[in-house]
Design an enzyme around this catalytic site. Structure first.
Site, short mmCIF file in Angstrom:
data_model
loop_
_atom_site.label_atom_id
_atom_site.label_comp_id
_atom_site.label_asym_id
_atom_site.label_seq_id
_atom_site.Cartn_x
_atom_site.Cartn_y
_atom_site.Cartn_z
N THR A 109 -12.37 5.63 3.09
CA THR A 109 -11.59 6.50 3.99
C THR A 109 -12.19 7.90 3.91
O THR A 109 -13.08 8.17 3.10
CB THR A 109 -10.11 6.58 3.57
OG1 THR A 109 -10.03 7.24 2.30
CG2 THR A 109 -9.46 5.22 3.48
N GLU A 141 4.69 5.17 3.69
CA GLU A 141 4.18 6.55 3.93
C GLU A 141 5.34 7.42 4.39
O GLU A 141 6.35 6.90 4.90
CB GLU A 141 3.06 6.49 4.99
CG GLU A 141 2.37 7.78 5.36
CD GLU A 141 1.84 8.59 4.17
OE1 GLU A 141 2.52 9.57 3.82
OE2 GLU A 141 0.78 8.26 3.59
N GLU A 144 0.85 -1.19 0.00
CA GLU A 144 0.00 0.00 0.00
C GLU A 144 0.89 1.24 0.00
O GLU A 144 1.75 1.40 0.87
CB GLU A 144 -0.93 0.02 1.22
CG GLU A 144 -1.86 1.22 1.15
CD GLU A 144 -2.85 1.31 2.29
OE1 GLU A 144 -2.83 0.46 3.19
OE2 GLU A 144 -3.63 2.28 2.26
N ASP A 184 -2.23 12.04 -3.99
CA ASP A 184 -2.42 13.50 -4.09
C ASP A 184 -2.55 13.89 -5.56
O ASP A 184 -1.70 13.54 -6.37
CB ASP A 184 -1.21 14.22 -3.48
CG ASP A 184 -1.08 13.90 -1.99
OD1 ASP A 184 -2.02 14.22 -1.25
OD2 ASP A 184 -0.05 13.33 -1.59
N GLU A 236 -12.45 9.43 0.48
CA GLU A 236 -13.60 9.00 -0.31
C GLU A 236 -14.84 9.79 0.14
O GLU A 236 -15.60 10.30 -0.68
CB GLU A 236 -13.84 7.51 -0.13
CG GLU A 236 -15.11 7.03 -0.80
CD GLU A 236 -15.02 5.58 -1.22
OE1 GLU A 236 -14.16 4.86 -0.71
OE2 GLU A 236 -15.82 5.20 -2.08
#
Ligand SMILES: C[S@@+](CC[C@H](N)C(=O)[O-])C[C@H]1O[C@@H](n2cnc3c(N)ncnc32)[C@H](O)[C@@H]1O
Length: 226
Positions: free
Chosen positions: A203, A82, A57, A132, A206
């Protein structure tokens, strides 16, 4: 492009506000669950009979989807990448709270992680949910989804494995769709847009998209079975 070490970064690290709980989780659990960035391939679960999938992810934000995915699919190994420290702190908090064993985090630029740490033909699925969009023209060069990056993803996919990207920005959705459609070896699993798969939790990105009446586009392509 994939051999270049220089790529415009798809994020800007600003002084981020991290809560006390996120900071504490980071201090208490980082050593347990964060893998250091290295120029060496990882083999996590490769020899483990209980592992059914290796999922990567990219840009997990606050880790809401990561947590749900890990809980609902305990046999999936999830490598979560991340650069946003409050989000990393939050996911570490969840890992401890829910006693999750199937997540590892890398705190580093995903482009470099995919290039340096993922072996060829090792990944069952890439999840890149709500990258983004960088809508301003002068920032477009920062978009993560571009040809050189897709090349790196494709190299890491097993035959039949997938890239799943979601966005609520129509122009970005079209751009991503065209890019994947024109990448050799990739095949769309659906006609154009995919229905939302049951494994993808919602999330706040969304929800924000839906509130502003934007369409949520799931795009899923797989590597040809050679
Ligand atoms: C719009 S947020 C989406 C978060 C999450 N996927 C969700 O749906 O809630 C995009 C995230 O991608 C991360 N990101 C952007 N470029 C990245 C990169 N090159 N490597 C790692 N993370 C990145 C950002 O820090 C940000 O948290």
């Amino acid at each position: 492009m994939s051999n270049k070490s220089h790529f415009v970064k798809s994020y800007v690290l600003r002084g981020s506000r991290i809560s006390k709980a996120q900071k504490k989780a980071y201090c208490d659990y980082a050593l347990d669950w964060i893998l250091p960035f290295k120029k060496a391939k990882i083999n996590w679960g490769g020899n483990c009979p209980y592992t059914s999938r290796f999922i990567v992810e990219i840009g997990f934000g606050m880790g809401e989807a990561t947590r749900r995915l890990a809980m609902e699919h305990p046999a999936w190994n999830i490598l979560a990448i991340e650069v946003y420290k409050p989000g990393i702190g939050k996911l570490l908090w969840w890992i401890n709270q829910e006693n999750l064993k199937n997540i590892r985090i890398i705190e580093h630029d995903a482009v470099e992680v995919v290039r340096e740490m993922l072996a060829e033909r090792s990944v069952d699925g890439f999840h890149i949910w709500f990258p983004d969009p960088w809508p301003k023209r002068k920032h477009q060069k920062r978009r993560l989804i571009k040809p050189g990056f897709i090349e790196l993803l494709v190299r890491a996919l097993k035959p039949g494995a997938y890239i799943h990207i979601v966005t609520d920005w129509e122009f970005y959705a079209e751009e991503i769709y065209n890019l994947l459609e024109n990448t050799e070896g990739l095949r769309n699993r659906h006609k154009k847009w995919s229905p939302k798969p049951s494994y993808r939790p919602s999330t706040r990105f969304e929800e924000r998209g839906l509130v502003t009446n934007r369409k949520i586009r799931d795009i899923i392509f797989e590597l040809d079975k050679l």
